[in-house]
Design a protein around this motif. Structure first.
Motif, PDB file in Angstrom:
ATOM      1  N   THR A 226       0.787  -1.234   0.000  1.00 17.99           N
ATOM      2  CA  THR A 226       0.000   0.000   0.000  1.00 17.99           C
ATOM      3  C   THR A 226       0.815   1.279   0.000  1.00 17.99           C
ATOM      4  O   THR A 226       0.254   2.366  -0.211  1.00 17.99           O
ATOM      5  CB  THR A 226      -0.913   0.041   1.244  1.00 17.99           C
ATOM      6  OG1 THR A 226      -0.099   0.221   2.422  1.00 17.99           O
ATOM      7  CG2 THR A 226      -1.729  -1.230   1.381  1.00 17.99           C
ATOM      8  N   GLU A 228       2.111   2.347   2.735  1.00 18.94           N
ATOM      9  CA  GLU A 228       1.951   2.847   4.101  1.00 18.94           C
ATOM     10  C   GLU A 228       2.577   1.883   5.106  1.00 18.94           C
ATOM     11  O   GLU A 228       2.391   0.668   5.011  1.00 18.94           O
ATOM     12  CB  GLU A 228       0.473   3.026   4.444  1.00 18.94           C
ATOM     13  CG  GLU A 228      -0.263   4.037   3.582  1.00 18.94           C
ATOM     14  CD  GLU A 228       0.079   5.482   3.937  1.00 18.94           C
ATOM     15  OE1 GLU A 228       0.859   5.697   4.889  1.00 18.94           O
ATOM     16  OE2 GLU A 228      -0.440   6.385   3.263  1.00 18.94           O
ATOM     17  N   ARG A 233      -2.828   3.828   9.253  1.00 17.60           N
ATOM     18  CA  ARG A 233      -2.904   4.223   7.843  1.00 17.60           C
ATOM     19  C   ARG A 233      -2.770   3.009   6.934  1.00 17.60           C
ATOM     20  O   ARG A 233      -3.424   2.924   5.891  1.00 17.60           O
ATOM     21  CB  ARG A 233      -1.830   5.271   7.538  1.00 17.60           C
ATOM     22  CG  ARG A 233      -2.103   6.624   8.164  1.00 17.60           C
ATOM     23  CD  ARG A 233      -1.482   7.753   7.338  1.00 17.60           C
ATOM     24  NE  ARG A 233      -0.031   7.692   7.369  1.00 17.60           N
ATOM     25  CZ  ARG A 233       0.732   8.410   8.180  1.00 17.60           C
ATOM     26  NH1 ARG A 233       0.171   9.215   9.070  1.00 17.60           N
ATOM     27  NH2 ARG A 233       2.044   8.329   8.123  1.00 17.60           N
ATOM     28  N   ARG A 236      -6.122   1.150   6.918  1.00 19.00           N
ATOM     29  CA  ARG A 236      -7.130   1.824   6.096  1.00 19.00           C
ATOM     30  C   ARG A 236      -6.795   1.723   4.610  1.00 19.00           C
ATOM     31  O   ARG A 236      -7.692   1.631   3.771  1.00 19.00           O
ATOM     32  CB  ARG A 236      -7.253   3.278   6.544  1.00 19.00           C
ATOM     33  CG  ARG A 236      -7.884   3.402   7.936  1.00 19.00           C
ATOM     34  CD  ARG A 236      -8.433   4.804   8.158  1.00 19.00           C
ATOM     35  NE  ARG A 236      -9.188   4.828   9.399  1.00 19.00           N
ATOM     36  CZ  ARG A 236      -8.725   5.304  10.558  1.00 19.00           C
ATOM     37  NH1 ARG A 236      -7.500   5.793  10.610  1.00 19.00           N
ATOM     38  NH2 ARG A 236      -9.467   5.292  11.642  1.00 19.00           N
ATOM     39  N   ALA A 237      -5.515   1.732   4.282  1.00 26.27           N
ATOM     40  CA  ALA A 237      -5.126   1.575   2.878  1.00 26.27           C
ATOM     41  C   ALA A 237      -5.478   0.184   2.375  1.00 26.27           C
ATOM     42  O   ALA A 237      -5.885   0.025   1.212  1.00 26.27           O
ATOM     43  CB  ALA A 237      -3.631   1.845   2.721  1.00 26.27           C
TER      44      ALA A 237
END
Length: 378
Positions: A226, A228, A233, A236-237
């Motif tokens: 992702t 991240e 984060r 959520r990605a």
């Protein structure tokens, strides 16, 4: 590899690498000085299947070995652990992979992969898959390593697509930069590391995540998939990439899980005296599958999976170290009892965080993590 006349519905089918682990029986000794070794079934997807079977689940593996005595050993070992090996087939051109490690507790376990000129588990072909069985499995588990070369990449994506997002479809992000370095993975031009390797791998991870309902990985693996690293984060990605449940392993800080419905759970690790951290992440994976199959609350699933991983970290081998449910529950009961007090044995129920709540500041920078016992996996 296809067996249309032998349809069996499994709790779990895993797909990917299998090999022989050769671990020195002395700790704190480099390979150059080691004199005796133990021989064990290895390979992360194989270990996840073994872990689930130890917990009473029906499990099968899709993989390939060399047509050699080590391949015969792996078939015997899989059957001995109760894992169905009907889709583990030989490749005459390549030898069964070997993996050596050095054991320097508590957090240094270098791995040395012997997969040249190519590992047979990367010779899984899409047209040989039993897609009916893959669709019927309650959980299907694929790995990022399966995306590193053809024909395994196409076969992995075909298997994920065949699921149609039914049941639970897990992508273990399983980042091995050494395997993304050209023909044979660990051979050819050698493994690449850093941003270039991640950039090359990320589109293939994105294609796989589009078919998965669950993603599991540590900070490095989440960054590959992702971009991240920060846990919230990254989670959520992963949700934005298409999964329903993102599980981010944080090593000594425990594990975070975020569901698309807003349910979240964070649990600390279970502390043990580490003997060999290899295989702990695979025990976590098998126990995660067990909990998802049982329909347990998210926090309970994570606590159980953490304890399973901790037990393996406290033992030398990987596959043979996978715990039973009784062993996991006993460790949880012990961990829940404070010194000198009666405590409350067992696992507490889930305490969901309200949807969207994130205790970390929005400007959180990528973290540099402490050593993780669960990162190295055979």
């Amino acid at each position: 590899m296809s067996h249309p006349s032998a349809r069996t519905s499994f709790d779990l089918i895993t797909m990917g690498r299998v090999g022989v682990d050769l671990y020195p029986l002395q700790t704190g000794v480099p390979l150059a000085k080691a004199e005796t070794f133990g021989k064990f079934l290895g390979g992360s997807p194989a270990n996840v299947a073994v872990a689930a079977a130890r917990l009473g689940r029906s499990a099968a593996l899709i993989s390939r070995t060399g047509a050699d005595p080590f391949g015969d050993y792996l078939h015997d070992a899989l059957r001995g652990f109760g894992v169905d090996d009907r889709w583990v087939t030989p490749v005459a051109a390549y030898q069964t992979p070997l993996t050596f490690c050095e054991v320097f507790p508590p957090d240094d376990f270098p791995l040395y992969f012997y997969r040249r000129p190519k590992a047979p588990d990367l010779e899984i072909h899409a047209d040989e898959l039993d897609l009916g069985a893959i669709r019927d499995a309650r959980i299907f588990w694929a790995t990022g390593t399966g995306l590193c070369e053809e024909p395994s990449r196409t076969a992995t994506l075909a298997a994920l697509a065949a699921r149609g997002r039914r049941g639970v479809t897990v992508l273990d992000l399983d980042w091995r930069p050494l395997f993304w370095g050209g023909e044979g993975g660990a051979s050819g031009h050698g493994g690449r590391t850093g941003p270039a390797a991640m950039a090359a791998a990320r589109p293939h991870y994105a294609a796989a995540l589009a078919h998965a309902t669950v993603a599991v990985g540590n900070a490095d693996e989440c960054e590959v998939a992702t971009g991240e690293r920060a846990p919230w984060r990254a989670a959520r990605a992963l949700l934005a990439a298409g999964v329903e449940l993102a599980v981010v392993k944080r090593g000594p800080e425990g594990v975070l899980a975020v569901h698309r419905d807003g349910t979240t759970a964070e649990v600390p690790p279970v502390e043990v005296d580490v003997v060999n951290g290899l295989g702990a992440g695979d025990a976590f994976g098998g126990a995660l599958c067990h909990g998802l199959l049982a329909g347990r609350p998210l926090e309970r699933i994570l606590r159980f999976a953490n304890a399973a991983g901790a037990l393996v970290a406290s033992r030398l081998s990987c596959s043979e170290a996978m715990p039973t449910g009784e062993e996991v529950e006993a460790l949880l009961a012990t961990a829940a009892t404070p010194p000198g007090g009666a405590g409350e044995p067992g696992v507490p129920g889930e305490t969901p965080r309200p949807s969207g709540e994130d205790p970390r500041p929005s400007g959180e920078a990528p973290r540099t993590e402490a050593p993780r016992t669960e990162v190295p996996r055979s």
